[in-house]
Scaffold this motif. Structure first.
Motif, mmCIF file in Angstrom:
data_model
loop_
_atom_site.group_PDB
_atom_site.id
_atom_site.type_symbol
_atom_site.label_atom_id
_atom_site.label_comp_id
_atom_site.label_asym_id
_atom_site.label_seq_id
_atom_site.Cartn_x
_atom_site.Cartn_y
_atom_site.Cartn_z
ATOM 1 N N PRO A 20 49.009 49.907 -75.274
ATOM 2 C CA PRO A 20 48.916 48.314 -75.474
ATOM 3 C C PRO A 20 50.166 48.097 -75.977
ATOM 4 C CG PRO A 20 46.801 49.669 -76.307
ATOM 5 C CD PRO A 20 47.909 50.591 -76.030
ATOM 6 N N ILE A 21 50.479 46.657 -75.795
ATOM 7 C CA ILE A 21 51.654 46.218 -76.173
ATOM 8 C C ILE A 21 51.322 44.803 -76.681
ATOM 9 C CG2 ILE A 21 53.146 47.285 -74.764
ATOM 10 C CD1 ILE A 21 53.228 45.156 -72.858
ATOM 11 N N GLU A 22 52.051 44.033 -77.536
ATOM 12 C CA GLU A 22 52.080 42.631 -78.170
ATOM 13 C C GLU A 22 53.250 41.941 -77.532
ATOM 14 O OE1 GLU A 22 49.997 43.879 -82.288
ATOM 15 O OE2 GLU A 22 52.115 43.486 -82.252
ATOM 16 N N THR A 24 54.942 38.263 -78.186
ATOM 17 C CA THR A 24 54.846 37.243 -79.371
ATOM 18 C C THR A 24 55.821 36.193 -78.642
ATOM 19 O OG1 THR A 24 54.511 38.786 -81.115
ATOM 20 C CG2 THR A 24 55.408 36.616 -81.650
ATOM 21 N N SER A 44 50.142 37.750 -69.798
ATOM 22 C CA SER A 44 48.856 38.325 -70.860
ATOM 23 C C SER A 44 47.854 38.426 -69.741
ATOM 24 C CB SER A 44 48.778 37.870 -71.920
ATOM 25 O OG SER A 44 48.451 36.550 -71.801
ATOM 26 N N LYS A 49 45.884 45.097 -71.491
ATOM 27 C CA LYS A 49 46.653 45.878 -72.539
ATOM 28 C C LYS A 49 47.775 45.094 -73.194
ATOM 29 C CE LYS A 49 45.595 50.359 -70.622
ATOM 30 N NZ LYS A 49 46.108 51.673 -69.897
ATOM 31 N N GLU A 51 48.450 41.862 -75.444
ATOM 32 C CA GLU A 51 47.860 40.960 -76.386
ATOM 33 C C GLU A 51 48.975 39.784 -76.655
ATOM 34 O OE1 GLU A 51 46.668 40.693 -80.931
ATOM 35 O OE2 GLU A 51 46.600 42.557 -80.143
ATOM 36 N N LYS A 70 51.717 47.722 -79.657
ATOM 37 C CA LYS A 70 50.858 47.291 -80.536
ATOM 38 C C LYS A 70 50.928 47.878 -81.938
ATOM 39 C CE LYS A 70 46.016 45.942 -81.018
ATOM 40 N NZ LYS A 70 46.304 44.849 -81.283
ATOM 41 N N GLY A 71 51.149 47.081 -82.873
ATOM 42 C CA GLY A 71 51.194 47.613 -84.088
ATOM 43 C C GLY A 71 52.553 47.945 -84.602
ATOM 44 N N SER A 74 58.900 44.428 -83.450
ATOM 45 C CA SER A 74 59.479 44.096 -82.232
ATOM 46 C C SER A 74 60.921 44.456 -82.261
ATOM 47 C CB SER A 74 59.395 42.767 -81.661
ATOM 48 O OG SER A 74 60.053 42.246 -80.532
#
Length: 525
Positions: A20-22, A24, A44, A49, A51, A70-71, A74
């Motif tokens: 998973p990746i974020e 922003t 997205s 996967k 967010e 994720k978490g 960046s």
């Protein structure tokens, strides 16, 4: 933002995300922020996967898109809308942040992972620049692999205040920890070697241990690639040493005369060439510049790193580079208003007045392209007629913000110490001197062969080209040459490829004939 076909392609790519990746998005309620938010939303929606996080009160640049596992914090960001040539950079960053392996050489990845210290890269680009993505992608990969590295792509056309403050007039321009690190195309290997102080010595030592080649190609452009493929197909030990694979073609935007391929771009063609070369057993040595050529029992190519490569035969395919005006002020203001790539640097001169030096195809094409971006283009042609194709001349003359001046000899680049503010030229017909107020000068006056290192070694023409015969043989037995660096007329990609094949076949013929002992030849007679 994304059409149906592009969404389908992207959906296929994003299936390769492992972790998973974020994503922003930092916004500031501008139209561009909404555009970036729309792009991020569409991306997205294609993968469970990914967010999406929207930050409406960002600290720092906006609009900006940041990518991270994720978490995790960046370390990769895109300030601006990463479309155009940078869309591929965005896709690769998404995949690599999500755990999909990079195709970069394992040794380079390991080198990036082992870097110590703190590195904050900022790379200013234009979305029309075909040279910028390689730099952006290299820095992105380094940041993804090493927690000590951060990098941000910045669209210079969107962040004009920063461009003006830092006096950026050429892309890509890379800053490291607030200081200018480099300008122009740089490969992953080149960037790593520049920040890794011990890399050059290690590479030189490794190169010195290489066994001699049957054919060593110096240069990685179309001629060099064709030479390597034809030589390798003969089953002989083949090597290629190049400062950068692809050569001048990497800086070419539109290619529409490559037979059987209706239209392509330089970087795409180079990627295909490199893959074709690596399909064979070819030892490709990048980021190395040749310094000296000597002949003893074998032919030796000394590199600027200090290493010496040996071979039974050599093919020189070092190509050519943009010819300079050689007038006062040109070198001082190179990258500060004097430019050689209108596709790369043109967007930085939006709404400004510029000049194009040269009335051949490249010059008139540059003027036409720039006219859609800048306030006004003045074309200065030395001769009394334009050398460009008539269809291009008609197009340029039909555009209201292009002025063409013939019999104009550029005599000086004028600057204020920081950037270009004008140029002087002399009317060759009348002798009158004139000043043109411009913010940028794009030089498009042809090519000059890369043969300075071969003076007093091989026979060269009065233009500095390597003199060759019909088989590509030079004045030194066992040394062949091909492409724009030679006396072959008409400097074209497809002609260079054919010349490369000729040189390889000539070298193979030479190896066959010289490998037969003289005694054996006498007995057979």
């Amino acid at each position: 933002m994304l059409d149906t076909n592009l969404k389908k392609q992207l959906d296929t790519y994003l299936q390769n995300i492992v972790n998973p990746i974020e994503l922003t998005v930092s916004t500031n309620n501008t139209a561009k922020s909404k555009e970036l938010e729309e792009l991020a939303t569409e991306i997205s929606a294609l993968s469970s996967k990914i967010e999406l996080i929207i930050d409406n009160n960002p600290v720092g640049r906006a609009p900006q898109m940041s990518i991270a596992p994720k978490g995790s914090a960046s370390r990769v960001a895109f300030a601006g809308i990463p479309m155009g040539h940078e869309f591929t950079s965005l896709v690769l960053a998404l995949l690599q942040a999500g755990g999909h392996p990079s195709k970069a050489e394992p040794a380079l990845i390991e080198q990036a992972e082992q870097l110590t210290g703190d590195y904050n890269f900022e790379v200013y680009i234009s979305l029309s620049c075909q040279n910028c993505p390689e730099v952006v992608q290299a820095l992105n990969l380094m940041a993804i692999k090493n927690p000590n590295i951060r990098t941000t792509m910045i669209d210079g056309a969107l962040f004009q205040d920063e461009v003006n403050e830092r006096n950026i007039m050429a892309v890509p321009s890379v800053y490291l920890n607030g200081e200018l690190f480099g300008q122009g195309r740089m490969s992953l290997a080149e960037i790593l070697n520049k920040v890794d102080s011990g890399a050059s010595e290690r590479q030189a030592a490794a190169l010195a241990e290489k066994d001699p080649y049957d054919v060593l190609v110096v240069g990685g452009g179309p001629a060099g690639a064709a030479s390597a493929i034809y030589a390798a197909r003969k089953g002989i030990r083949t090597g290629v040493v190049a400062e950068r694979f692809g050569g001048q073609v990497m800086d070419t935007m539109a290619i529409e005369n490559f037979i059987s391929v209706k239209e392509t771009e330089g970087p795409k063609l180079v990627a295909n060439l490199e893959q074709h070369v690596l399909d064979y057993d070819v030892d490709l040595v990048n980021t190395q510049r040749a310094k000296r050529l000597t002949k003893g029992d074998m032919i030796e190519v000394e590199l600027e790193s200090g290493a010496v490569l040996k071979s039974k035969s050599v093919i020189l395919a070092t190509g050519a580079r943009w010819r300079e005006m050689n007038v006062p002020g040109e070198k001082e203001y190179r990258g500060k208003g004097v430019a050689y790539c209108p596709h790369c640097d043109g967007p930085l001169f939006k709404g400004k007045k510029v000049a194009v030096i040269g009335g051949g195809n490249s010059g008139i094409e540059a003027a036409i392209d720039l006219a859609g971006i800048v306030e006004h283009v003045t074309v200065l042609e030395f001769g009394n007629t334009l050398r460009a194709d008539e269809v291009l001349v008609r197009k340029a003359k039909s555009m209201k913000n292009i002025t063409i001046i013939k019999e104009a000899m550029t005599t000086e680049v004028i600057g204020d110490g920081q950037r270009v503010i004008g140029l002087n030229y002399t009317d060759r017909a009348t002798g009158d001197k004139h000043l043109v107020d411009v913010a940028g000068i794009f030089v498009q006056i042809g090519l000059i062969p890369n043969t300075e290192w071969l003076k007093d070694t091989l026979e060269l023409s009065d233009r500095g080209e390597i003199v060759i015969d019909t088989k590509g043989q030079t004045s030194m037995p066992g040394v062949f040459a091909a492409g724009d660096v030679t006396t072959v007329p008409y400097k074209q990609i497809i002609i260079a490829m054919g010349a490369g094949a000729t040189a390889a076949l000539g070298a193979f013929d030479h190896l066959i004939r010289t490998s037969v002992p003289a005694e054996a030849g006498s007995e057979a007679a």
